[in-house]
Structures are given as structure tokens and as C-alpha cells.
Design a protein around this motif. Sequence first.
Motif, mmCIF file in Angstrom:
data_model
loop_
_atom_site.group_PDB
_atom_site.id
_atom_site.type_symbol
_atom_site.label_atom_id
_atom_site.label_comp_id
_atom_site.label_asym_id
_atom_site.label_seq_id
_atom_site.Cartn_x
_atom_site.Cartn_y
_atom_site.Cartn_z
ATOM 1 N N GLY A 41 0.818 -1.212 0.000
ATOM 2 C CA GLY A 41 0.000 0.000 0.000
ATOM 3 C C GLY A 41 0.850 1.259 0.000
ATOM 4 O O GLY A 41 0.539 2.227 -0.703
ATOM 5 N N GLN A 42 1.931 1.257 0.775
ATOM 6 C CA GLN A 42 2.831 2.409 0.812
ATOM 7 C C GLN A 42 3.542 2.582 -0.534
ATOM 8 O O GLN A 42 3.713 3.704 -1.008
ATOM 9 N N ARG A 43 3.950 1.473 -1.141
ATOM 10 C CA ARG A 43 4.590 1.555 -2.462
ATOM 11 C C ARG A 43 3.620 2.088 -3.508
ATOM 12 O O ARG A 43 3.985 2.909 -4.345
ATOM 13 N N ASN A 44 2.372 1.635 -3.438
ATOM 14 C CA ASN A 44 1.359 2.120 -4.383
ATOM 15 C C ASN A 44 1.107 3.614 -4.198
ATOM 16 O O ASN A 44 0.967 4.352 -5.172
ATOM 17 N N GLU A 45 1.057 4.051 -2.957
ATOM 18 C CA GLU A 45 0.854 5.481 -2.679
ATOM 19 C C GLU A 45 2.045 6.294 -3.177
ATOM 20 O O GLU A 45 1.875 7.378 -3.735
ATOM 21 N N TYR A 46 3.244 5.786 -2.970
ATOM 22 C CA TYR A 46 4.451 6.465 -3.463
ATOM 23 C C TYR A 46 4.397 6.592 -4.985
ATOM 24 O O TYR A 46 4.647 7.658 -5.539
ATOM 25 N N ALA A 47 4.040 5.491 -5.652
ATOM 26 C CA ALA A 47 3.958 5.506 -7.114
ATOM 27 C C ALA A 47 2.905 6.504 -7.589
ATOM 28 O O ALA A 47 3.116 7.225 -8.567
ATOM 29 N N LYS A 48 1.789 6.573 -6.897
ATOM 30 C CA LYS A 48 0.732 7.519 -7.258
ATOM 31 C C LYS A 48 1.214 8.959 -7.108
ATOM 32 O O LYS A 48 0.984 9.794 -7.989
ATOM 33 N N ARG A 49 1.890 9.259 -5.998
ATOM 34 C CA ARG A 49 2.422 10.619 -5.783
ATOM 35 C C ARG A 49 3.436 10.977 -6.857
ATOM 36 O O ARG A 49 3.447 12.097 -7.370
ATOM 37 N N LYS A 50 4.309 10.028 -7.196
ATOM 38 C CA LYS A 50 5.324 10.307 -8.209
ATOM 39 C C LYS A 50 4.689 10.476 -9.596
ATOM 40 O O LYS A 50 5.159 11.293 -10.399
ATOM 41 N N ALA A 51 3.629 9.748 -9.892
ATOM 42 C CA ALA A 51 2.931 9.929 -11.169
ATOM 43 C C ALA A 51 2.320 11.325 -11.245
ATOM 44 O O ALA A 51 2.390 11.992 -12.283
ATOM 45 N N GLU A 52 1.739 11.774 -10.137
ATOM 46 C CA GLU A 52 1.178 13.129 -10.097
ATOM 47 C C GLU A 52 2.281 14.172 -10.249
ATOM 48 O O GLU A 52 2.100 15.182 -10.942
ATOM 49 N N GLU A 53 3.419 13.928 -9.619
ATOM 50 C CA GLU A 53 4.565 14.844 -9.739
ATOM 51 C C GLU A 53 5.055 14.907 -11.185
ATOM 52 O O GLU A 53 5.347 15.980 -11.706
ATOM 53 N N PHE A 54 5.107 13.746 -11.827
ATOM 54 C CA PHE A 54 5.523 13.710 -13.231
ATOM 55 C C PHE A 54 4.573 14.538 -14.084
ATOM 56 O O PHE A 54 5.000 15.346 -14.906
ATOM 57 N N GLU A 55 3.283 14.333 -13.907
ATOM 58 C CA GLU A 55 2.292 15.058 -14.704
ATOM 59 C C GLU A 55 2.411 16.564 -14.468
ATOM 60 O O GLU A 55 2.364 17.343 -15.413
ATOM 61 N N GLN A 56 2.614 16.950 -13.234
ATOM 62 C CA GLN A 56 2.737 18.369 -12.904
ATOM 63 C C GLN A 56 4.007 18.971 -13.508
ATOM 64 O O GLN A 56 3.978 20.068 -14.054
ATOM 65 N N ASN A 57 5.112 18.261 -13.426
ATOM 66 C CA ASN A 57 6.399 18.803 -13.871
ATOM 67 C C ASN A 57 6.663 18.609 -15.366
ATOM 68 O O ASN A 57 7.292 19.467 -15.992
ATOM 69 N N CYS A 58 6.250 17.486 -15.913
ATOM 70 C CA CYS A 58 6.639 17.133 -17.281
ATOM 71 C C CYS A 58 5.461 16.954 -18.231
ATOM 72 O O CYS A 58 5.668 16.834 -19.441
ATOM 73 N N GLY A 59 4.262 16.919 -17.719
ATOM 74 C CA GLY A 59 3.097 16.626 -18.544
ATOM 75 C C GLY A 59 2.894 17.590 -19.698
ATOM 76 O O GLY A 59 2.604 17.176 -20.825
ATOM 77 N N ALA A 60 3.055 18.882 -19.450
ATOM 78 C CA ALA A 60 2.811 19.877 -20.496
ATOM 79 C C ALA A 60 3.833 19.748 -21.623
ATOM 80 O O ALA A 60 3.463 19.755 -22.804
ATOM 81 N N VAL A 61 5.095 19.613 -21.267
ATOM 82 C CA VAL A 61 6.125 19.500 -22.310
ATOM 83 C C VAL A 61 5.977 18.174 -23.061
ATOM 84 O O VAL A 61 6.200 18.104 -24.266
#
Length: 103
Positions: A41-61
Motif C-alpha cells: 500500500g505504501q509503495r502504491n501510494e508512493y507511485a501515485k504521488r510520483k505519477a502526479e509529480e511527473f504530470e505536474q512537472n513534465c506533462g505539459a512538455v
Amino acid sequence: MAHSLSPECTPLKHAYDSCFNSWFEGYLEPAIANSQKLSEGQRNEYAKRKAEEFEQNCGAVWGKYKECVQKALKDRGLDELLEQARQDISRLCVKRSVGTYVD
């Protein structure tokens, strides 16, 4: 860094590559270091947070780069060949999943 399919896409490719590489390094190191310590569950939550971070930082480009490459494919008439290849692969995967021999 390598060039893109089309010269006008190359600056976007470089921007995306740089963003992705930075993000991935920040994703991978803690994931490996803590893989044995965290519950699923903690690994899944970490992966979810990192996916959101990716979208926020790199999604537009990423979106701009993808659009540029898709336009370059269409301009060169490669979009139809790519779609045909996707359909061929899809048919092969279906045949294999139902047990039909494919050579």
C-alpha cells in the motif's frame, strides 16, 4: 542528446528528456532504497504521488512534444503506416491469446 524525427520537435524532445531524466532519478533511487521497507500500500501510494509529480512537472512538455511528433508523422505520411502496424500487432496479440499459432 539525440534529435527528434523533425527538427522543429528537437527542442521539445530535449526539454522533455531533461525533465523525464530528472524526475526518473528522483523516482528510482528512493523506490529502490525503500522497496523492502514499505508495504504494498505504501509503495502504491508512493507511485501515485510520483505519477502526479511527473504530470505536474513534465506533462505539459510531453503533450507538446507528442503533438509535434504526431504532426511530423502525418506530414511524412507515416501516420497511416504506424496505424497499420498497430493493427497488425493487435491482431497478433489476439491470435496468441486465444492459442492460434502465429509464425
